[in-house]
Every structure is written in structure tokens, then in C-alpha cells.
Scaffold this active site. Structure first.
Site, mmCIF file in Angstrom:
data_model
loop_
_atom_site.group_PDB
_atom_site.id
_atom_site.type_symbol
_atom_site.label_atom_id
_atom_site.label_comp_id
_atom_site.label_asym_id
_atom_site.label_seq_id
_atom_site.Cartn_x
_atom_site.Cartn_y
_atom_site.Cartn_z
ATOM 1 N N CYS A 1 15.712 37.770 -4.299
ATOM 2 C CA CYS A 1 14.642 38.139 -5.231
ATOM 3 C C CYS A 1 14.345 39.620 -5.156
ATOM 4 O O CYS A 1 14.146 40.168 -4.087
ATOM 5 C CB CYS A 1 13.322 37.471 -4.865
ATOM 6 S SG CYS A 1 13.391 35.735 -4.668
ATOM 7 N N CYS B 1 9.681 46.004 -5.924
ATOM 8 C CA CYS B 1 10.805 45.387 -6.643
ATOM 9 C C CYS B 1 11.836 46.432 -7.056
ATOM 10 O O CYS B 1 11.492 47.439 -7.676
ATOM 11 C CB CYS B 1 10.264 44.661 -7.873
ATOM 12 S SG CYS B 1 11.564 44.043 -8.961
ATOM 13 N N CYS C 1 13.417 46.588 -16.234
ATOM 14 C CA CYS C 1 12.066 46.049 -16.473
ATOM 15 C C CYS C 1 11.140 47.224 -16.739
ATOM 16 O O CYS C 1 11.235 48.258 -16.080
ATOM 17 C CB CYS C 1 11.591 45.275 -15.229
ATOM 18 S SG CYS C 1 10.003 44.446 -15.474
ATOM 19 N N GLU D 1 22.448 41.263 -14.120
ATOM 20 C CA GLU D 1 22.936 40.433 -13.025
ATOM 21 C C GLU D 1 22.387 39.012 -13.155
ATOM 22 O O GLU D 1 21.263 38.799 -13.608
ATOM 23 C CB GLU D 1 22.538 41.043 -11.678
ATOM 24 C CG GLU D 1 23.290 42.332 -11.425
ATOM 25 C CD GLU D 1 23.004 42.953 -10.066
ATOM 26 O OE1 GLU D 1 23.956 43.449 -9.458
ATOM 27 O OE2 GLU D 1 21.856 42.952 -9.608
ATOM 28 N N CYS E 1 19.704 31.759 -11.588
ATOM 29 C CA CYS E 1 18.629 32.716 -11.802
ATOM 30 C C CYS E 1 19.105 33.721 -12.848
ATOM 31 O O CYS E 1 20.067 34.459 -12.627
ATOM 32 C CB CYS E 1 18.325 33.406 -10.470
ATOM 33 S SG CYS E 1 17.088 34.691 -10.608
HETATM 34 N N1 SAH Z 1 9.446 39.794 -13.810
HETATM 35 C C1 SAH Z 1 9.182 38.466 -13.433
HETATM 36 C C2 SAH Z 1 10.410 37.710 -13.001
HETATM 37 C C3 SAH Z 1 11.416 38.407 -12.126
HETATM 38 S S1 SAH Z 1 11.024 38.738 -10.465
HETATM 39 C C4 SAH Z 1 8.146 38.436 -12.348
HETATM 40 O O1 SAH Z 1 7.834 39.471 -11.802
HETATM 41 O O2 SAH Z 1 7.634 37.352 -12.087
HETATM 42 C C5 SAH Z 1 11.173 37.182 -9.592
HETATM 43 C C6 SAH Z 1 10.288 37.159 -8.325
HETATM 44 O O3 SAH Z 1 10.813 37.997 -7.271
HETATM 45 C C7 SAH Z 1 8.883 37.669 -8.614
HETATM 46 O O4 SAH Z 1 7.922 36.849 -8.007
HETATM 47 C C8 SAH Z 1 8.926 39.022 -7.956
HETATM 48 O O5 SAH Z 1 7.648 39.496 -7.683
HETATM 49 C C9 SAH Z 1 9.744 38.747 -6.726
HETATM 50 N N2 SAH Z 1 10.248 39.958 -6.066
HETATM 51 C C10 SAH Z 1 10.481 41.167 -6.621
HETATM 52 N N3 SAH Z 1 10.944 42.029 -5.681
HETATM 53 C C11 SAH Z 1 11.012 41.350 -4.527
HETATM 54 C C12 SAH Z 1 11.452 41.703 -3.201
HETATM 55 N N4 SAH Z 1 11.927 42.913 -2.932
HETATM 56 N N5 SAH Z 1 11.400 40.754 -2.244
HETATM 57 C C13 SAH Z 1 10.957 39.502 -2.538
HETATM 58 N N6 SAH Z 1 10.551 39.122 -3.769
HETATM 59 C C14 SAH Z 1 10.567 40.032 -4.756
HETATM 60 FE FE1 SF4 Z 2 9.539 43.628 -13.361
HETATM 61 FE FE2 SF4 Z 2 10.239 43.388 -10.812
HETATM 62 FE FE3 SF4 Z 2 7.662 43.457 -11.470
HETATM 63 FE FE4 SF4 Z 2 9.138 41.297 -12.104
HETATM 64 S S1 SF4 Z 2 8.659 42.020 -10.033
HETATM 65 S S2 SF4 Z 2 7.669 42.398 -13.427
HETATM 66 S S3 SF4 Z 2 11.132 42.290 -12.540
HETATM 67 S S4 SF4 Z 2 9.153 45.134 -11.741
#
Ligand code: SAH
Ligand code: SF4
Length: 384
Positions: free
Chosen positions: A362, A134, A127, A107, A120
Site C-alpha cells: 500500500c 503516500c 494522484c 501499476e 488492487c
Molecule cells: N486514494 C485512495 C486509494 C488508494 S491508497 C485512498 O487514499 O484511500 C490505498 C490505501 O493505502 C489508503 O488507505 C492509503 O492511505 C494507504 N497508504 C498510502 N500510503 C501508504 C504507506 N506508505 N503505507 C501504508 N499505507 C499507505
Molecule cells: Fe492519493 Fe495516496 Fe492520498 Fe490515496 S493515499 S488520496 S493515492 S495521495
């Protein structure tokens, strides 16, 4: 390699500028012409958005035909496009078949704001990490994207937003473009796919092509410490760190990678990140989880932890997803948290959730085929 021996067409999207001339050998281009042909192709692909060789009018017809036999300009296929009430767009993209013949899905999200448009993009299918808040982390299926699949997301977004030069009403100056910024905050951990991410960023930032400068490209990592310093040297994009907690006990639960690279090691790597200044700060992402990491003592600890690092903090209201175990902190708590940071001199904007209605915010990304399978599993379980 001679083109006669190649069975599959060679994808040109994703070859870096210095590797493209060598690829011209496949089309029997004499060595002294390879640079010139590579530059022509580069501009057609990344500046004009060409999807076929037939469009390349400054290349002879015979050569265009030869190119079309040997190379491909394919991009990921758009399966669905959803547009949120707030203008956010989410695309489900299907990738070309991998060596096992599987066509995975990813996505990509476009977030229009008043002064910018942020794309984005994803760096992996799913992952391997399992951050407990997440949605992507619950996806079983994982593979790295190649550089072409990462760059391809930008090309597709530009196609869909109609922003290639020459399209009616477009060809705008860089700061008026639909896509002004790119963030690697979609699916996947970019630093677990280092080489492809490095090459993709070099292509996206190239001034003769997509020309989105590295200062407008942000790589977000959950904290792969050994790769952070290397990223500073070899990638040079802006850095965002998914910190989310101020003690190792809490971060161990939220971001399990913390057990390997605890907070202090992570912050040392940040301090060593090259080129930091007040104009080039690291963004620390902090998801606000009710009763978990949102207390005033957390805010104060955060200020202490960040001492000496040119930093800004991005407070992200938790975005729920089906089956998630957390709740978002309430507005007042978030404001109080932000006030502590502001008083200490840190800009700490609260990120407005965008595209929640289409699960584009996010941490909500997870490919539709995975969701479907989960739904199918549930349906099956109900029948049994
Ligand atoms: N894997 C990388 C990049 C993708 S996630 C990382 O973790 O940084 C992008 C951002 O969204 C990260 O800061 C992650 O922690 C945040 N994120 C993940 N799940 C989320 C959620 N349910 N609500 C808000 N932010 C979230
Ligand atoms: Fe992977 Fe989600 Fe953790 Fe980012 S926030 S490292 S996408 S599991």
C-alpha cells in the site's frame, strides 16, 4: 456515426452494457440486431477474454473483419511483471496514447491469500492529493483513467494469471478463481474520477462477464465527502475510508483533503451511506505511524468516532518508500492499539504487508517512468 468517418478504432473495452448496442451502429449493424451482437461481443470480451475478433467463431467471417477494422479490443500493455517472494505480483502497464500522444504508466497488484485473491487496481495515473505518507502522492504526473483502462487492468491480470475459462485447468467456480476480489486501492483517488470508476465497476460486476460481485469490490477513498453518498447510490460497491487519524489537527497533516472535509463531515457521510448493516460494514483504514497517530488515546478516540457506524478497522503498518518521512509503529504498539478496538467490538485485523520487496505494498506505487526521471534528475544534479 458511420465507420467510414472514424479515423481511430473505437475501444470496446470500457463501454457499459447499455452503451455497447449503440456502438454497433458504427459497423452498420441494423438496429434490430444490435442487442444480439452486443451480447455476443460482451461474452467474448468479458467471459472468454478474447483479444481479437478472429477468435469469435460464432460471428460470421465478414463481420469479424469489419469489426476488426472499426473497433479495438486493446488492453494496457504489460511493461514489466514482478513477482515477490510471497507470491504478490506487480505489473507496470503502459496505456494507449492520450490525445497529446503521451503513453502513461500505471501499476496493478495481485495479492494471493489462502481464501481469496485480491486485485488492487488504479483509478488515476498518480494522484492530485498529497497525503504525506503516500508515495503516489509525490507523483507529479496526473490524469484520470477511462473506464476501459480501469477494466483493462482486470483483463490483463486474468491474462497473466491464465484464468479465462477454457484455459487448461481453469474454468473454476467463482470462489476458486485466482481473482475473487477487486480493490480500488492502487494509484489515484477513485472518487475524483467518478464516472469512469462507476462504469468500470458496473462492467466488472456484470454477471455475464467478469462477474465479480459488488460485495467483493471495495472502493477506497481519502474522504471526498460530496461523492461518498453518491457512490452509495450510483456505484454500490463496498466502501473503505482512509481515516488514519482521530483529530483534525493530525489528519490535516496526513491527509490534506481533511482541511476541506474534516473528520466529522466525513463520518456523517459514512453514517448516511446506503445499505449498511453488520454484514455490510465500512472499512476504516488506519496507517500506523510511529509517534504520530498510534497512541492509546488515539485508539480510544477512534472507538468514540466510529460509534453507530457498522465498521471494521484495517490497521496498515506503514510501508516506507525512498525518501519517506515516517516510520512504522512497532509491533507491540500496533497490538495494543488493536486490542482497544477489539475490546470495543471492532474487528481490527492488522494488514500483513505484501510484496514489500517489489515495492507493491500500500502506498508504494508510483510508475517506473516517474522513478526513472527522478533518478535521472539526481544523476544530472550530481554531474552539475
Ligand atoms: N486514494 C485512495 C486509494 C488508494 S491508497 C485512498 O487514499 O484511500 C490505498 C490505501 O493505502 C489508503 O488507505 C492509503 O492511505 C494507504 N497508504 C498510502 N500510503 C501508504 C504507506 N506508505 N503505507 C501504508 N499505507 C499507505
Ligand atoms: Fe492519493 Fe495516496 Fe492520498 Fe490515496 S493515499 S488520496 S493515492 S495521495
Amino acid at each position: 456515426m458511420n465507420h467510414a468517418s472514424r479515423e481511430q478504432p473505437l475501444p470496446l473495452v470500457g463501454l457499459t452494457r447499455d452503451r455497447l448496442p449503440a456502438a454497433m451502429a458504427d459497423a452498420d449493424i441494423p438496429e434490430r440486431q444490435r442487442r444480439m451482437r452486443a451480447s455476443q461481443l460482451w461474452r467474448w470480451i468479458y467471459n472468454r477474454g478474447a483479444v481479437s475478433f478472429a477468435a469469435m467463431t460464432d460471428i460470421g467471417k465478414e463481420l469479424r473483419t469489419r469489426f476488426a477494422e472499426i473497433y479495438t479490443l486493446d488492453r494496457p500493455e504489460v511493461v514489466t511483471e514482478q513477482i515477490s517472494a510471497d507470491g504478490t505480483r506487480k505489473w507496470l502497464l503502459r496505456l494507449a496514447a492520450d490525445e497529446r500522444g503521451q503513453r502513461h504508466e500505471i501499476e496493478t497488484v495481485y495479492i494471493p491469500e489462502e481464501d481469496r485473491g485480491t486485485l488492487c487496481i488504479s483509478s488515476q495515473v498518480g494522484c492530485t492529493l498529497t497525503c504525506s505518507f503516500c508515495h503516489t502522492g509525490t507523483q507529479k504526473l496526473v490524469r484520470n483513467l477511462d473506464a476501459g483502462e480501469i477494466v483493462g487492468q482486470v483483463l490483463v491480470a486474468r491474462d497473466r494469471l491464465g484464468e479465462w475459462p477454457g484455459q487448461p485447468g481453469k474454468n473454476a467456480a467463482p470462489d476458486q478463481r485466482a481473482i475473487t476480489n477487486v480493490v480500488l486501492m492502487g494509484m489515484g483517488e477513485p472518487l475524483y474520477n467518478f464516472d469512469a470508476v462507476r462504469d468500470a465497476i458496473a462492467i466488472i460486476a456484470d454477471g455475464d462477464g467478469l462477474a465479480i460481485s459488488k460485495r467483493r469490490i471495495t472502493l477506497s477513498t481519502s474522504g471526498v465527502v460530496p461523492e461518498i453518498v453518491r457512490a452509495g447510490d450510483e456505484i454500490g460497491a463496498m466502501l473503505a475510508i482512509s481515516l488514519h487519524a482521530t483529530t483534525d489537527a493530525v489528519r490535516d497533516r496526513l491527509v490534506p483533503l481533511n482541511r476541506k472535509y474534516p473528520i466529522e463531515a466525513l463520518l456523517s457521510a459514512c453514517r448516511a451511506y446506503p445499505g449498511l448493516s453488520n454484514a455490510r460494514r465500512i472499512t476504516f483504514e488506519y496507517v500506523m505511524l510511529k509517534g504520530v497517530n498510534d497512541g492509546l488515546e488515539d485508539a480510544k478516540r477512534l472507538v468514540k468516532l466510529l460509534k453507530g457506524i457498522p465498521a471494521k478497522v484495517n490497521l496498515i503498518p506503514f510501508n516506507p518508500w525512498p525518501g519517506s518521512a515516517y516510520e512504522c509503529s512497532d509491533g507491540e504498539t500496533i497490538e495494543r492499539f488493536a486490542a482497544v478496538l477489539n475490546r470495543a467490538g471492532y474487528a481490527s485485523p492488522v494488514r500483513t504487508p505484501r510484496g514489500r520487496d517489489i515495492l507493491a505494498a500500500c502506498g508504494q506505487l508510483k510508475s517506473a517512468s516517474e522513478r526513472l526521471r527522478a533518478r535521472e534528475r539526481q544523476a544530472l544534479a550530481a554531474v552539475e
